[in-house]
Design a protein around this motif. Structure first.
Motif, PDB file in Angstrom:
ATOM      1  N   HIS A   1       0.810  -1.213   0.000  1.00  0.00           N
ATOM      2  CA  HIS A   1       0.000   0.000   0.000  1.00  0.00           C
ATOM      3  C   HIS A   1       0.846   1.267   0.000  1.00  0.00           C
ATOM      4  N   CYS A   2       2.148   1.122   0.018  1.00  0.00           N
ATOM      5  CA  CYS A   2       3.063   2.264   0.013  1.00  0.00           C
ATOM      6  C   CYS A   2       4.190   1.954  -0.969  1.00  0.00           C
ATOM      7  N   PRO A   3       5.028   2.925  -1.292  1.00  0.00           N
ATOM      8  CA  PRO A   3       6.185   2.624  -2.137  1.00  0.00           C
ATOM      9  C   PRO A   3       7.082   1.570  -1.494  1.00  0.00           C
ATOM     10  N   VAL A   4       7.586   0.664  -2.328  1.00  0.00           N
ATOM     11  CA  VAL A   4       8.480  -0.397  -1.873  1.00  0.00           C
ATOM     12  C   VAL A   4       9.855  -0.166  -2.487  1.00  0.00           C
ATOM     13  N   ILE A   5      10.878  -0.119  -1.639  1.00  0.00           N
ATOM     14  CA  ILE A   5      12.249   0.037  -2.114  1.00  0.00           C
ATOM     15  C   ILE A   5      12.932  -1.318  -2.030  1.00  0.00           C
TER      16      ILE A   5
ATOM     17  N   GLY B   1       5.818   8.645 -15.379  1.00  0.00           N
ATOM     18  CA  GLY B   1       4.508   8.005 -15.401  1.00  0.00           C
ATOM     19  C   GLY B   1       3.509   8.855 -14.665  1.00  0.00           C
ATOM     20  N   ALA B   2       2.820   8.248 -13.689  1.00  0.00           N
ATOM     21  CA  ALA B   2       1.786   8.958 -12.939  1.00  0.00           C
ATOM     22  C   ALA B   2       2.398   9.985 -11.995  1.00  0.00           C
ATOM     23  N   LYS B   3       1.571  10.908 -11.552  1.00  0.00           N
ATOM     24  CA  LYS B   3       2.025  11.982 -10.669  1.00  0.00           C
ATOM     25  C   LYS B   3       2.593  11.429  -9.358  1.00  0.00           C
TER      26      LYS B   3
ATOM     27  N   GLY C   1       6.687   3.396 -11.525  1.00  0.00           N
ATOM     28  CA  GLY C   1       5.334   3.177 -11.038  1.00  0.00           C
ATOM     29  C   GLY C   1       4.857   1.775 -11.345  1.00  0.00           C
ATOM     30  N   ALA C   2       3.936   1.287 -10.534  1.00  0.00           N
ATOM     31  CA  ALA C   2       3.289  -0.009 -10.771  1.00  0.00           C
ATOM     32  C   ALA C   2       1.792   0.209 -10.744  1.00  0.00           C
ATOM     33  N   ARG C   3       1.168   0.028 -11.876  1.00  0.00           N
ATOM     34  CA  ARG C   3      -0.269   0.263 -11.958  1.00  0.00           C
ATOM     35  C   ARG C   3      -1.014  -0.886 -11.312  1.00  0.00           C
ATOM     36  N   ARG C   4      -1.930  -0.545 -10.428  1.00  0.00           N
ATOM     37  CA  ARG C   4      -2.704  -1.546  -9.706  1.00  0.00           C
ATOM     38  C   ARG C   4      -4.081  -1.715 -10.334  1.00  0.00           C
ATOM     39  N   HIS C   5      -4.569  -2.948 -10.286  1.00  0.00           N
ATOM     40  CA  HIS C   5      -5.892  -3.261 -10.804  1.00  0.00           C
ATOM     41  C   HIS C   5      -6.708  -3.800  -9.628  1.00  0.00           C
ATOM     42  N   PRO C   6      -7.591  -2.995  -9.049  1.00  0.00           N
ATOM     43  CA  PRO C   6      -8.276  -3.362  -7.807  1.00  0.00           C
ATOM     44  C   PRO C   6      -9.007  -4.699  -7.856  1.00  0.00           C
ATOM     45  N   ARG C   7      -9.507  -5.095  -9.009  1.00  0.00           N
ATOM     46  CA  ARG C   7     -10.272  -6.346  -9.093  1.00  0.00           C
ATOM     47  C   ARG C   7      -9.399  -7.535  -9.503  1.00  0.00           C
ATOM     48  N   HIS C   8      -8.116  -7.304  -9.652  1.00  0.00           N
ATOM     49  CA  HIS C   8      -7.215  -8.375 -10.062  1.00  0.00           C
ATOM     50  C   HIS C   8      -6.368  -8.795  -8.865  1.00  0.00           C
ATOM     51  N   PHE C   9      -6.432 -10.085  -8.505  1.00  0.00           N
ATOM     52  CA  PHE C   9      -5.762 -10.545  -7.290  1.00  0.00           C
ATOM     53  C   PHE C   9      -4.460 -11.280  -7.591  1.00  0.00           C
ATOM     54  N   GLY C  10      -4.067 -11.361  -8.836  1.00  0.00           N
ATOM     55  CA  GLY C  10      -2.815 -12.012  -9.175  1.00  0.00           C
ATOM     56  C   GLY C  10      -1.642 -11.058  -9.053  1.00  0.00           C
TER      57      GLY C  10
ATOM     58  N   ASP D   1      20.852  -2.038 -11.425  1.00  0.00           N
ATOM     59  CA  ASP D   1      22.153  -2.011 -10.768  1.00  0.00           C
ATOM     60  C   ASP D   1      22.138  -1.118  -9.531  1.00  0.00           C
ATOM     61  N   CYS D   2      20.944  -0.659  -9.112  1.00  0.00           N
ATOM     62  CA  CYS D   2      20.826   0.177  -7.915  1.00  0.00           C
ATOM     63  C   CYS D   2      19.474  -0.139  -7.263  1.00  0.00           C
ATOM     64  N   PRO D   3      19.218   0.352  -6.057  1.00  0.00           N
ATOM     65  CA  PRO D   3      17.896   0.130  -5.456  1.00  0.00           C
ATOM     66  C   PRO D   3      16.769   0.662  -6.326  1.00  0.00           C
ATOM     67  N   VAL D   4      15.643  -0.024  -6.291  1.00  0.00           N
ATOM     68  CA  VAL D   4      14.487   0.333  -7.103  1.00  0.00           C
ATOM     69  C   VAL D   4      13.298   0.624  -6.199  1.00  0.00           C
ATOM     70  N   ALA D   5      12.660   1.765  -6.412  1.00  0.00           N
ATOM     71  CA  ALA D   5      11.440   2.110  -5.687  1.00  0.00           C
ATOM     72  C   ALA D   5      10.242   1.876  -6.600  1.00  0.00           C
ATOM     73  N   ILE D   6       9.316   1.040  -6.140  1.00  0.00           N
ATOM     74  CA  ILE D   6       8.087   0.766  -6.879  1.00  0.00           C
ATOM     75  C   ILE D   6       6.967   1.549  -6.215  1.00  0.00           C
ATOM     76  N   VAL D   7       6.368   2.483  -6.948  1.00  0.00           N
ATOM     77  CA  VAL D   7       5.332   3.364  -6.394  1.00  0.00           C
ATOM     78  C   VAL D   7       3.975   2.924  -6.892  1.00  0.00           C
ATOM     79  N   PRO D   8       3.012   2.645  -6.004  1.00  0.00           N
ATOM     80  CA  PRO D   8       1.682   2.222  -6.443  1.00  0.00           C
ATOM     81  C   PRO D   8       0.991   3.288  -7.276  1.00  0.00           C
ATOM     82  N   GLU D   9       0.368   2.860  -8.371  1.00  0.00           N
ATOM     83  CA  GLU D   9      -0.454   3.729  -9.205  1.00  0.00           C
ATOM     84  C   GLU D   9      -1.793   3.050  -9.414  1.00  0.00           C
ATOM     85  N   GLU D  10      -2.852   3.774  -9.252  1.00  0.00           N
ATOM     86  CA  GLU D  10      -4.177   3.191  -9.439  1.00  0.00           C
ATOM     87  C   GLU D  10      -4.449   2.935 -10.912  1.00  0.00           C
ATOM     88  N   GLY D  11      -5.014   1.763 -11.223  1.00  0.00           N
ATOM     89  CA  GLY D  11      -5.322   1.416 -12.605  1.00  0.00           C
ATOM     90  C   GLY D  11      -6.589   2.072 -13.086  1.00  0.00           C
TER      91      GLY D  11
END
Length: 289
Positions: free
Chosen positions: A135-139, A162-164, A255-264, A279-289
């Protein structure tokens, strides 16, 4: 509760990658001025790994989850003596526990199970699942072959435009570190528009490149006035372009686009490529689909 009041959470399992994650999470919490929460989630009462057992001076078969968490707390305190650190052992599947912990976090930090590097990259299923559902950014900490997290070497945060929410996170991270942001937009000329004749082929390519420039400029229109931004458009698959840019970055944000009805699995091909080959740490930021 505002983001500034939230915790930074790190998952530990005693492996060398999780030690790097503790270092990174300690740095993130200190930069934000928030507490650090160290969590060990497992289904076993005895620990199988060797890295923190070595720190404890105990044989592997005698190292308990509570022991490795205490060692991680000491490690964080050594790195940032003034940092407030809490910890907990949770007897549950790590994926479920960490995703739940992310509800009260401004960032969640995990390590990788792979050996690191561009050619030997393997990402553990826990990191993939958490990055896809948190539910938050993952590093996800990558880019070092020993058990020490490196401080900034390149003085740059790279973001795939990508998204804001993704851009906001990248600029906030850069502001905390007092470094510039390199904003990248990848573009490709569809195969059906290409031809063996160089003159006709050039026009479609220029159009697609200009579209990328326009998208980049529109996305950056509202960035902070005092932010230092380097704009770059690059021809090629987005995952490959961003993984290549990680060579000269201290943090790569996507960013990682999320699909609320998709559980996979929630992560797309670009995120998979970057997480496995950065080659460095990666931050994945949730984005609503």
């Amino acid at each position: 509760m505002s983001v500034t009041e939230l915790l930074v959470v790190v998952g530990v399992d005693g492996s060398e990658p999780s030690l790097r994650a503790v270092d990174r999470a300690s740095d993130e919490a200190a930069l934000r001025g928030v507490p650090l929460r160290i969590v060990n989630a497992c289904l076993w009462e005895r620990y199988e790994g060797a890295a923190l057992a070595h720190d404890l001076g105990e044989p592997v078969e005698r190292a308990l989850p509570q022991d490795l968490v205490r060692a991680a707390v000491r490690r964080a305190g050594t790195r940032h003596p003034d940092l407030k650190v809490t910890s907990e052992v949770i007897f549950e599947e790590p994926e479920y526990a960490l995703v739940r912990e992310s509800r009260d976090a401004s960032a969640l930090v995990t390590g990788t199970r792979g050996r690191g590097g561009m050619t030997e990259a393997l990402l553990g299923s826990v990191s993939l699942t958490v990055a896809g559902h948190a539910h938050c950014p993952v590093i996800v900490v990558r880019g070092s072959h020993d058990n020490r997290a490196r401080s900034g070497r390149h003085g740059r945060v790279v973001v795939g435009v990508g998204a804001k929410s993704t851009l906001d996170f990248a600029f906030a991270e850069a502001t905390r570190r007092k470094v510039p942001v390199e904003a990248i937009r990848a573009w490709r000329c569809p195969a059906h528009e290409s031809t063996d004749h160089p003159l006709p082929a050039g026009e479609p390519a220029r159009l697609h490149e200009q579209q990328a420039v326009d998208v980049l400029e529109a996305a950056l229109r509202d960035v902070p006035a005092d932010a230092e931004v380097h704009r770059r458009t690059v021809e090629g698959p987005a995952g490959t372009v961003l993984a290549g840019a990680s060579h000269h970055a201290d943090l790569l944000v996507i960013g990682a686009r999320r699909h609320p009805r998709h559980f996979g699995l929630q992560l797309g091909r670009v995120a998979h490529r970057v997480l496995h080959h950065s080659d460095c740490p990666v931050a994945i930021v949730p984005e609503e689909g």
